[in-house]
Design a protein around this motif. Structure first.
Motif, mmCIF file in Angstrom:
data_model
loop_
_atom_site.group_PDB
_atom_site.id
_atom_site.type_symbol
_atom_site.label_atom_id
_atom_site.label_comp_id
_atom_site.label_asym_id
_atom_site.label_seq_id
_atom_site.Cartn_x
_atom_site.Cartn_y
_atom_site.Cartn_z
ATOM 1 N N LEU A 1 0.830 -1.207 0.000
ATOM 2 C CA LEU A 1 0.000 0.000 0.000
ATOM 3 C C LEU A 1 0.863 1.255 0.000
ATOM 4 N N GLY A 2 1.867 1.281 0.880
ATOM 5 C CA GLY A 2 2.732 2.447 0.971
ATOM 6 C C GLY A 2 3.488 2.704 -0.315
ATOM 7 N N ALA A 3 4.033 1.627 -0.907
ATOM 8 C CA ALA A 3 4.762 1.780 -2.168
ATOM 9 C C ALA A 3 3.837 2.258 -3.281
ATOM 10 N N TRP A 4 2.601 1.765 -3.291
ATOM 11 C CA TRP A 4 1.640 2.159 -4.329
ATOM 12 C C TRP A 4 1.278 3.634 -4.196
ATOM 13 N N VAL A 5 0.979 4.066 -2.978
ATOM 14 C CA VAL A 5 0.608 5.470 -2.768
ATOM 15 C C VAL A 5 1.786 6.386 -3.104
ATOM 16 N N GLY A 6 2.980 6.009 -2.656
ATOM 17 C CA GLY A 6 4.151 6.809 -2.974
ATOM 18 C C GLY A 6 4.404 6.884 -4.469
ATOM 19 N N GLY A 7 4.197 5.758 -5.152
ATOM 20 C CA GLY A 7 4.364 5.743 -6.601
ATOM 21 C C GLY A 7 3.358 6.638 -7.313
ATOM 22 N N LEU A 8 2.132 6.693 -6.787
ATOM 23 C CA LEU A 8 1.123 7.571 -7.379
ATOM 24 C C LEU A 8 1.548 9.035 -7.298
ATOM 25 N N THR A 9 2.149 9.418 -6.180
ATOM 26 C CA THR A 9 2.573 10.820 -6.044
ATOM 27 C C THR A 9 3.688 11.155 -7.018
ATOM 28 N N GLY B 1 7.082 15.426 -7.276
ATOM 29 C CA GLY B 1 8.464 15.555 -6.833
ATOM 30 C C GLY B 1 8.922 14.417 -5.941
ATOM 31 N N TYR B 2 10.253 14.376 -5.709
ATOM 32 C CA TYR B 2 10.844 13.245 -5.002
ATOM 33 C C TYR B 2 10.698 13.312 -3.488
ATOM 34 N N THR B 3 10.116 14.389 -2.959
ATOM 35 C CA THR B 3 9.771 14.383 -1.533
ATOM 36 C C THR B 3 8.318 13.967 -1.312
ATOM 37 N N SER B 4 7.572 13.821 -2.391
ATOM 38 C CA SER B 4 6.144 13.495 -2.251
ATOM 39 C C SER B 4 5.888 12.146 -1.575
ATOM 40 N N PRO B 5 6.747 11.089 -1.789
ATOM 41 C CA PRO B 5 6.491 9.858 -1.039
ATOM 42 C C PRO B 5 6.605 10.048 0.471
ATOM 43 N N LEU B 6 7.455 11.008 0.896
ATOM 44 C CA LEU B 6 7.554 11.290 2.334
ATOM 45 C C LEU B 6 6.257 11.907 2.853
ATOM 46 N N TRP B 7 5.702 12.859 2.099
ATOM 47 C CA TRP B 7 4.422 13.458 2.482
ATOM 48 C C TRP B 7 3.317 12.404 2.478
ATOM 49 N N ALA B 8 3.317 11.546 1.453
ATOM 50 C CA ALA B 8 2.308 10.491 1.385
ATOM 51 C C ALA B 8 2.439 9.544 2.576
ATOM 52 N N GLY B 9 3.681 9.208 2.921
ATOM 53 C CA GLY B 9 3.915 8.347 4.076
ATOM 54 C C GLY B 9 3.424 8.988 5.361
ATOM 55 N N ALA B 10 3.621 10.312 5.488
ATOM 56 C CA ALA B 10 3.148 11.015 6.681
ATOM 57 C C ALA B 10 1.635 10.950 6.793
ATOM 58 N N VAL B 11 0.944 11.106 5.667
ATOM 59 C CA VAL B 11 -0.521 11.064 5.674
ATOM 60 C C VAL B 11 -1.014 9.668 6.045
ATOM 61 N N VAL B 12 -0.415 8.637 5.437
ATOM 62 C CA VAL B 12 -0.831 7.258 5.724
ATOM 63 C C VAL B 12 -0.569 6.929 7.198
ATOM 64 N N THR B 13 0.585 7.344 7.710
ATOM 65 C CA THR B 13 0.911 7.090 9.119
ATOM 66 C C THR B 13 -0.045 7.829 10.046
ATOM 67 N N LEU B 14 -0.402 9.062 9.683
ATOM 68 C CA LEU B 14 -1.356 9.819 10.494
ATOM 69 C C LEU B 14 -2.698 9.101 10.558
ATOM 70 N N LEU B 15 -3.115 8.514 9.440
ATOM 71 C CA LEU B 15 -4.340 7.713 9.451
ATOM 72 C C LEU B 15 -4.206 6.533 10.416
ATOM 73 N N GLY B 16 -3.028 5.933 10.442
ATOM 74 C CA GLY B 16 -2.783 4.853 11.387
ATOM 75 C C GLY B 16 -2.899 5.329 12.824
ATOM 76 N N ALA B 17 -2.395 6.541 13.107
ATOM 77 C CA ALA B 17 -2.505 7.101 14.460
ATOM 78 C C ALA B 17 -3.963 7.353 14.826
ATOM 79 N N VAL B 18 -4.745 7.815 13.859
ATOM 80 C CA VAL B 18 -6.169 8.056 14.109
ATOM 81 C C VAL B 18 -6.881 6.747 14.439
ATOM 82 N N VAL B 19 -6.596 5.692 13.656
ATOM 83 C CA VAL B 19 -7.209 4.386 13.918
ATOM 84 C C VAL B 19 -6.780 3.879 15.293
ATOM 85 N N MET B 20 -5.506 4.095 15.647
ATOM 86 C CA MET B 20 -5.023 3.666 16.967
ATOM 87 C C MET B 20 -5.765 4.393 18.076
ATOM 88 N N ALA B 21 -5.983 5.702 17.903
ATOM 89 C CA ALA B 21 -6.726 6.475 18.912
ATOM 90 C C ALA B 21 -8.154 5.962 19.041
#
Length: 406
Positions: free
Chosen positions: A348-356, A362-382
């Protein structure tokens, strides 16, 4: 910690080496089999898909097998797969060897996590799991670079012969050091021939909403980091300005961060599992965002890369422990399913990063995408923690009602 944990760690080291070392040997493999590097790359994706299948299918098939014997059987499968890879005369047989080895991957870590947890006191279980996963992190830090060097110097097949030998060593270690009939709660250790709750009992664990919430946190939390890591070489060279020749050394620093984070995360999770996971997921979100903002600075990039490894892999023992805790009566299949969730998160992470990247962000977009996906994980954890609190309050209310009933 019991010495048996290190036998499990050796198995984890060999399995991690099998998964990742092929990345550095693709040019040699492609040339030997006269296939394109794209076709050779299917040896990686084929392995990943087989891990997800084996994590559930093989774990389900082994639910009534003594867990030590199951681990030994899985190591035989691992040895056989790497032996086939080492001698494969054709690309097709090489792929078969990769699939055979991959099938044991998820089941080994799934069952091994249950065994590791049972070898120690309750308050040290996440730390015990982290030691088993330490083998996987060491494979990234040292195994992959040296395995690649060995393959380049003595032929890629030599690396798979070496991995086969590691599998034999792990088999011997598990046979000698892991206690018999380990990892089985007394309540489910039945008569001879029946050593667990069986497939129906294991499937019943998935009725618990917390098991599914835990799996979702694993997919999102780990997927965010891996999506950023998948394209990190482009970030390092195209944004931070590092030469391609320095990338392997930078990845070794990242791997060192994985090792430290894995052990530290296990100890922290033993103290407070929920708070540790939520804190780490929020921190990982921040680290990825700061990495994206400061990637043009080489110094800041090195710091962010190490922190990404430390914080990202610190979640792993806790993520595995959480799903096992909420499937306590029959944890084996749930544990294996969570290993599959790690691999689904990778995809999932590789796919989303590849889409960006494909969108030209740009080449920092996978980092931003990773931050968004991880934030969703934090929300689910909460959400999971809130639901868990409600479940506890409900049980307490029902007990009070029974005690005060006339």
């Amino acid at each position: 910690m019991p010495v048996a944990l290190w036998a499990l760690a050796i198995g984890g080291f060999g399995i991690g080496l099998t998964e990742f070392v092929i990345m550095g040997l693709l040019p040699e493999v492609a040339a030997d089999f006269a296939v394109s590097e794209t076709v050779a790359g299917y040896l990686i994706s084929g392995y990943a898909l087989s891990v997800a299948v084996g994590a559930v299918a093989l774990t389900a098939a082994l639910t009534r097998v003594d867990r030590k014997q199951a681990l030994l059987g899985l190591m035989i499968l691992f040895i056989a797969g790497n032996l086939v890879s080492a001698v494969a005369p054709t690309y097709e047989l090489m792929m078969l060897g990769r699939v055979i080895a991959a099938l044991c991957h998820g089941a080994f870590f799934g069952i091994g996590a249950v065994v590791a947890a049972d070898l120690v006191a309750k308050e040290r279980r996440a730390a015990a799991i982290s030691i088993m996963f330490a083998g996987l992190t060491v494979a990234n830090v040292l195994g992959v670079p040296f395995g690649t060097l060995l393959g380049q110097a003595a032929g890629w097949r030599s690396t798979f012969w070496a991995i086969t030998g590691i599998g034999v060593l792990a088999f011997i270690g598990i046979a000698l050091l892991v206690p018999a009939r380990v990892g089985l709660p007394d309540a489910v250790a039945g008569p001879s021939g029946q050593t667990g709750p069986g497939l129906r009992g294991e499937l019943a664990a998935f009725r618990a909403p917390q098991v599914w919430l835990s799996i979702a946190v694993t997919v999102l939390g780990y997927g965010g980091m891996f999506g950023a890591f998948t394209y990190i070489a482009f970030t390092l060279t195209e944004v931070s300005g590092f030469a391609s020749s320095t990338v392997p050394w930078l990845l070794m620093l990242f791997g060192a961060g994985l090792f430290v984070g894995n052990l530290a995360g296990g100890k922290a999770a033993d103290r407070n599992l929920g708070a540790t996971l939520l804190t780490l997921l929020v921190l990982l979100t921040v680290v990825l965002a700061v990495f994206a903002l400061t990637a043009t600075s080489p110094v800041a990039t090195v710091v962010s890369l190490v922190l990404m490894g430390v914080v990202g892999f610190a979640t792993v023992p806790g993520l595995q422990m959480r799903v096992m805790r909420h499937a306590a009566a029959a944890p084996t299949l749930a544990s294996g399913a969570n290993i599959a969730a790690f691999n689904i998160g990778n995809a999932l992470g590789a796919w989303v990063g590849g889409l960006t990247l494909a969108a030209g962000l740009g080449y920092t977009s996978p980092l931003w995408a990773g931050a968004v996906v991880t934030l969703l994980g934090a929300v689910v954890m909460a959400v999971a923690m809130v639901v868990r609190g409600g479940e506890r309050a409900g049980r307490a209310g029902r007990r009070a009602a029974v005690l005060t009933a006339p």
